[in-house]
Motif scaffolding. Structure first.
Motif, mmCIF file in Angstrom:
data_model
loop_
_atom_site.group_PDB
_atom_site.id
_atom_site.type_symbol
_atom_site.label_atom_id
_atom_site.label_comp_id
_atom_site.label_asym_id
_atom_site.label_seq_id
_atom_site.Cartn_x
_atom_site.Cartn_y
_atom_site.Cartn_z
ATOM 1 N N UNK A 8 0.853 -1.192 0.000
ATOM 2 C CA UNK A 8 0.000 0.000 0.000
ATOM 3 C C UNK A 8 0.886 1.238 0.000
ATOM 4 N N UNK A 9 0.342 2.370 -0.471
ATOM 5 C CA UNK A 9 1.123 3.613 -0.399
ATOM 6 C C UNK A 9 1.461 3.942 1.056
ATOM 7 N N UNK A 10 2.657 4.456 1.278
ATOM 8 C CA UNK A 10 3.095 4.833 2.624
ATOM 9 C C UNK A 10 3.153 6.353 2.718
ATOM 10 N N UNK A 11 2.491 6.889 3.723
ATOM 11 C CA UNK A 11 2.492 8.328 3.965
ATOM 12 C C UNK A 11 3.426 8.584 5.144
ATOM 13 N N UNK A 12 4.542 9.218 4.867
ATOM 14 C CA UNK A 12 5.552 9.469 5.885
ATOM 15 C C UNK A 12 5.830 10.970 5.923
ATOM 16 N N UNK A 13 5.681 11.599 7.082
ATOM 17 C CA UNK A 13 5.928 13.035 7.154
ATOM 18 C C UNK A 13 7.346 13.413 6.749
ATOM 19 N N UNK A 14 8.270 12.486 6.863
ATOM 20 C CA UNK A 14 9.651 12.767 6.472
ATOM 21 C C UNK A 14 9.749 13.059 4.973
ATOM 22 N N UNK A 15 8.956 12.361 4.162
ATOM 23 C CA UNK A 15 8.967 12.606 2.713
ATOM 24 C C UNK A 15 8.521 14.036 2.413
ATOM 25 N N UNK A 16 7.515 14.511 3.137
ATOM 26 C CA UNK A 16 7.037 15.881 2.944
ATOM 27 C C UNK A 16 8.097 16.864 3.419
ATOM 28 N N UNK A 50 -8.955 9.634 0.465
ATOM 29 C CA UNK A 50 -10.133 9.623 -0.416
ATOM 30 C C UNK A 50 -10.128 8.435 -1.364
ATOM 31 N N UNK A 51 -8.956 7.860 -1.575
ATOM 32 C CA UNK A 51 -8.871 6.675 -2.431
ATOM 33 C C UNK A 51 -9.346 5.470 -1.639
ATOM 34 N N UNK A 52 -10.029 4.591 -2.294
ATOM 35 C CA UNK A 52 -10.527 3.395 -1.609
ATOM 36 C C UNK A 52 -9.509 2.270 -1.736
ATOM 37 N N UNK A 53 -8.369 2.466 -1.107
ATOM 38 C CA UNK A 53 -7.342 1.430 -1.094
ATOM 39 C C UNK A 53 -6.653 1.486 0.256
ATOM 40 N N UNK A 54 -5.930 0.440 0.619
ATOM 41 C CA UNK A 54 -5.199 0.463 1.882
ATOM 42 C C UNK A 54 -4.170 1.590 1.885
ATOM 43 N N UNK A 166 -8.696 -7.673 1.709
ATOM 44 C CA UNK A 166 -9.854 -7.084 1.047
ATOM 45 C C UNK A 166 -9.529 -6.540 -0.330
ATOM 46 N N UNK A 167 -8.300 -6.075 -0.504
ATOM 47 C CA UNK A 167 -7.908 -5.466 -1.783
ATOM 48 C C UNK A 167 -7.019 -6.364 -2.607
ATOM 49 N N UNK A 168 -6.688 -7.534 -2.124
ATOM 50 C CA UNK A 168 -5.754 -8.414 -2.843
ATOM 51 C C UNK A 168 -6.375 -8.956 -4.111
#
Length: 168
Positions: A8-16, A50-54, A166-168
């Motif tokens: 799944x996409x990873x949201x990391x504040x370090x990237x920002x 907003x995306x319906x993914x993990x 669920x998304x596999x």
């Protein structure tokens, strides 16, 4: 997070932080544009939610409001928040940061450590809540979570990836 980001996409504040740093002059300290970086992080998080993914979200544990917001946003989409707590100790966490080229200031690290310590203190000890089972109730400070997984130094090495059936 890197190992798990294939699932799944990873949201990391370090990237920002790094993206904002690349746009700013070298002489400008991060503290000056931190509010803008946090706003950008929150906007990125909202867009991804907003995306319906993990989604994998890195959080140091010092901001309960972020978990509450994530849970509310996920709930509106009939999704759940699952928390993975990594408890490896301060020394190993600092060594890992140095190895990845990340160095939090001592005051910032201490604040993050206090947040994690609060979360860890709320997690029931093995067999304290439900003897004979690995499943225990979610503690009040993490009531927004559908589940909690606690990983330590040993167990984290055995968790090679995240899987979202669920998304596999």
């Amino acid at each position: 997070m890197e190992r798990w980001s294939r699932a799944a996409p990873a949201i990391d504040p370090r990237a920002v932080h790094l993206a904002c740093e690349a746009l700013m002059p070298d002489w400008l300290p991060y503290g000056v544009y931190r509010p803008w970086a946090r706003l950008r992080h929150f906007q990125w998080l909202r867009r991804q939610m907003r995306r319906m993914s993990p989604l994998l979200v890195h959080d140091c544990g010092s901001r309960p409001w972020l978990r509450w917001w994530l849970a509310r946003a996920a709930g509106r989409q009939r999704r759940e928040v699952h928390v993975v707590l990594l408890d490896v100790g301060a020394d190993e966490a600092l060594a890992g940061q140095r190895a990845r080229g990340r160095c939090a200031r001592p005051r910032v690290f201490a604040r993050h450590q206090r947040g994690l310590d609060r979360l860890l203190a709320a997690v029931p000890a093995p067999d304290a809540a439900c003897p004979g089972t690995a499943v225990r109730p979610v503690p009040t400070p993490l009531a927004e979570a559908a589940s909690i997984v606690l990983l330590d130094r040993v167990s984290r090495q055995h968790v090679a990836a995240a899987r979202f059936d669920r998304w596999s």
